[in-house]
Design an enzyme around this catalytic site. Structure first.
Site, PDB file in Angstrom:
ATOM      1  N   ARG A   1       4.405  15.018  -4.028  1.00 10.26           N
ATOM      2  CA  ARG A   1       3.124  15.675  -4.369  1.00 10.26           C
ATOM      3  C   ARG A   1       2.277  15.873  -3.294  1.00 10.26           C
ATOM      4  NH1 ARG A   1       1.737  11.724  -9.576  1.00 10.26           N
ATOM      5  NH2 ARG A   1       3.662  12.117 -10.874  1.00 10.26           N
TER       6      ARG A   1
ATOM      7  N   ARG B   1      -0.573   5.838  -2.435  1.00  2.00           N
ATOM      8  CA  ARG B   1      -0.375   7.399  -2.897  1.00  2.00           C
ATOM      9  C   ARG B   1       0.180   8.083  -1.735  1.00  2.00           C
ATOM     10  NH1 ARG B   1      -4.128   9.566  -6.456  1.00  2.00           N
ATOM     11  NH2 ARG B   1      -5.149   7.854  -6.711  1.00  2.00           N
TER      12      ARG B   1
ATOM     13  N   GLU C   1      -3.197   1.175 -11.389  1.00  2.00           N
ATOM     14  CA  GLU C   1      -1.925   2.007 -12.148  1.00  2.00           C
ATOM     15  C   GLU C   1      -0.618   1.927 -11.673  1.00  2.00           C
ATOM     16  OE1 GLU C   1      -0.652   6.228 -13.263  1.00  2.00           O
ATOM     17  OE2 GLU C   1      -2.825   6.229 -12.960  1.00  2.00           O
TER      18      GLU C   1
ATOM     19  N   SER D   1       1.949   5.179 -16.726  1.00  2.05           N
ATOM     20  CA  SER D   1       1.022   6.047 -17.628  1.00  2.05           C
ATOM     21  C   SER D   1       1.949   6.800 -18.744  1.00  2.05           C
ATOM     22  CB  SER D   1       0.289   7.225 -16.806  1.00  2.05           C
ATOM     23  OG  SER D   1      -0.759   7.963 -17.552  1.00  2.05           O
TER      24      SER D   1
ATOM     25  N   ARG E   1       5.064   1.246  -6.207  1.00  2.00           N
ATOM     26  CA  ARG E   1       4.012   0.548  -6.471  1.00  2.00           C
ATOM     27  C   ARG E   1       4.626  -0.927  -7.148  1.00  2.00           C
ATOM     28  NH1 ARG E   1      -1.247   4.050  -8.597  1.00  2.00           N
ATOM     29  NH2 ARG E   1      -1.170   5.510  -7.021  1.00  2.00           N
TER      30      ARG E   1
END
Length: 427
Positions: free
Chosen positions: A261, A276, A348, A351, A390
């Site tokens: 990403r 991130r 988070e 999801s 994570r």
């Protein structure tokens, strides 16, 4: 992609869904484009029918030796009118598609109202944060002290938002992913493991809703491929342009892949550590099911993601996102947030989203019902099961010891060759 027929029949419901997304009503604008498009199509069809009738008259007139000049002139005029009508219809159809393809999915009625994350609603908390007898460090301090988490080397090779993991931490990351895959592909999990392509074409990212709106969030190669931002893209596209039998459903797929990403919209956010990054590993879950079963499948998928954290002994909470905080293609999303003592907050880690038939319409993914005629669009769902990096962060921070060592969760020890503790600095 939205169905213009639904908007035509339910303009108020469509605008209400947009309002839940904090967007202005659009049904009137879209329906005006649709009206003009249908008028142009109708006029073109009438012109075609008239041209056919005139062609037959010309044939009859020629057979009788009668003059045909006037009839032929009328046909020529119709030809010009027909070309203009078809061009107008095509232009309006393209405009309608452009307007519809960038609109987000409509939230389900039970999705909470809200403009941002402050409107999200906590559903449950599992596990209690650990009471440390010392000040807990964050994962960067823990990892760099061992010499096995190297951001400087990654920076020299690739720049910011990359990391090099070595030795125990490299193995721990692999162990986490293998543990997740084994759990999801067990008889209880019911997912089929897939090793998909990491490079995909335009139609694949368009099919899941990444294009055209989110092109800048992805990496594009100079020969026409996109690097996958998540395995959701290839896994969901396994059913693109397919007609399935209802007896085949649900289909459940899982994959462990690197994800890529650009993080174009996250400048300044989470610049420290592994939270991130441009490249990160993730275990993804995707389900393909019927409209009647998608809500139950959504709960089931979320439960499977939660099960990973339960077995790892990591405290977490599950929330339902409000309309203003949901992803583009989702109708309802459950986020799972793991406790990170180094940040003293929940972050988070998964999801899980029910996309309804939003992606299926873009991919033309249908099924043939057991009863009744015709075909129907499938419902697609996706969820992280979990974000591997994570999860590694959460383990380092929750299982850290005062001497800098890290206890390995029991569930992972078989994947670590029986190792119970990752040694601290200098050991």
């Amino acid at each position: 992609m939205h169905d213009i027929r639904f908007i035509r029949d339910n303009p108020a419901a469509f605008d209400a869904g947009l309002k839940k997304r904090n967007l202005a009503p659009l049904s009137a604008e879209l329906l005006e484009i649709d009206r003009r498009r249908r008028t142009a199509i109708s006029e073109s069809e009438s012109a075609q029918a008239k041209r056919k009738a005139l062609s037959r008259q010309i044939g009859i007139a020629k057979g009788k030796g009668e003059p045909t000049e006037a009839l032929m002139a009328e046909v020529a005029a119709l030809e010009e009118s027909l070309k203009k009508g078809e061009a107008e219809a095509a232009e309006l159809d393209a405009e309608l598609t452009r307007r519809l393809e960038v609109l987000p999915n409509l939230p389900f009625d039970d999705v909470p109202d809200g403009v941002d994350e402050t409107g999200n609603v906590e559903l449950r908390r599992i596990g209690n944060p650990r009471n440390f007898a010392f000040d807990p460090k964050d994962h960067v301090a823990i990892g760099e002290a061992t010499g096995e988490m190297d951001f400087a080397a990654a920076g020299r090779i690739s720049g910011a938002r990359f990391v090099v993991l070595k030795k125990h931490l490299a193995r721990l990351e692999r162990a986490i992913a293998q543990f997740m895959l084994d759990l999801h592909t067990s008889e209880e999990g019911g997912y089929t493991e897939v090793n998909p392509p990491l490079l995909v074409r335009d139609n694949a990212v368009y099919g899941v809703g990444q294009l055209p709106k989110f092109a800048e969030d992805m990496f594009h190669t100079d020969n026409g491929f996109w690097l996958i931002p998540t395995a959701e893209v290839p896994l969901t596209n396994l059913v693109n342009d397919q007609l399935l039998d209802e007896s085949q459903l649900p289909l459940r797929f899982t994959a462990w892949t690197p994800c890529f990403r650009s993080e174009a919209g996250s400048a300044g956010k989470d610049t420290r550590g592994m939270i991130r990054q441009h490249q990160f590993p993730k275990v993804e879950m995707v389900s393909i099911t019927t409209p009647e079963q998608s809500a139950a499948e959504h709960e089931r998928m979320t439960g499977r993601a939660e099960e990973v954290l339960k077995r790892l002994g990591l405290p977490f909470r599950t929330i339902v996102l409000c309309g203003g905080d949901m992803g583009f293609g989702s109708r309802k999303t459950f986020d799972i947030e793991v406790w990170l003592p180094g940040q003293n907050t929940y972050r988070e880690i998964s999801s899980c989203s029910n996309m309804g038939d939003f992606q299926a319409r873009r991919m033309n993914a249908r099924f043939r019902p057991k009863e009744g005629k015709g075909t129907r669009f499938v419902h697609t769902l996706n969820g992280s099961g979990l974000a591997v990096g994570r999860t590694l962060v959460a383990i380092l921070e929750n299982y850290q010891n005062e001497d800098g060592s890290v206890t390995v969760p029991e569930a992972l020890r078989p994947y670590m060759g029986g190792l119970a503790v990752i040694p601290g600095p200098g050991k």
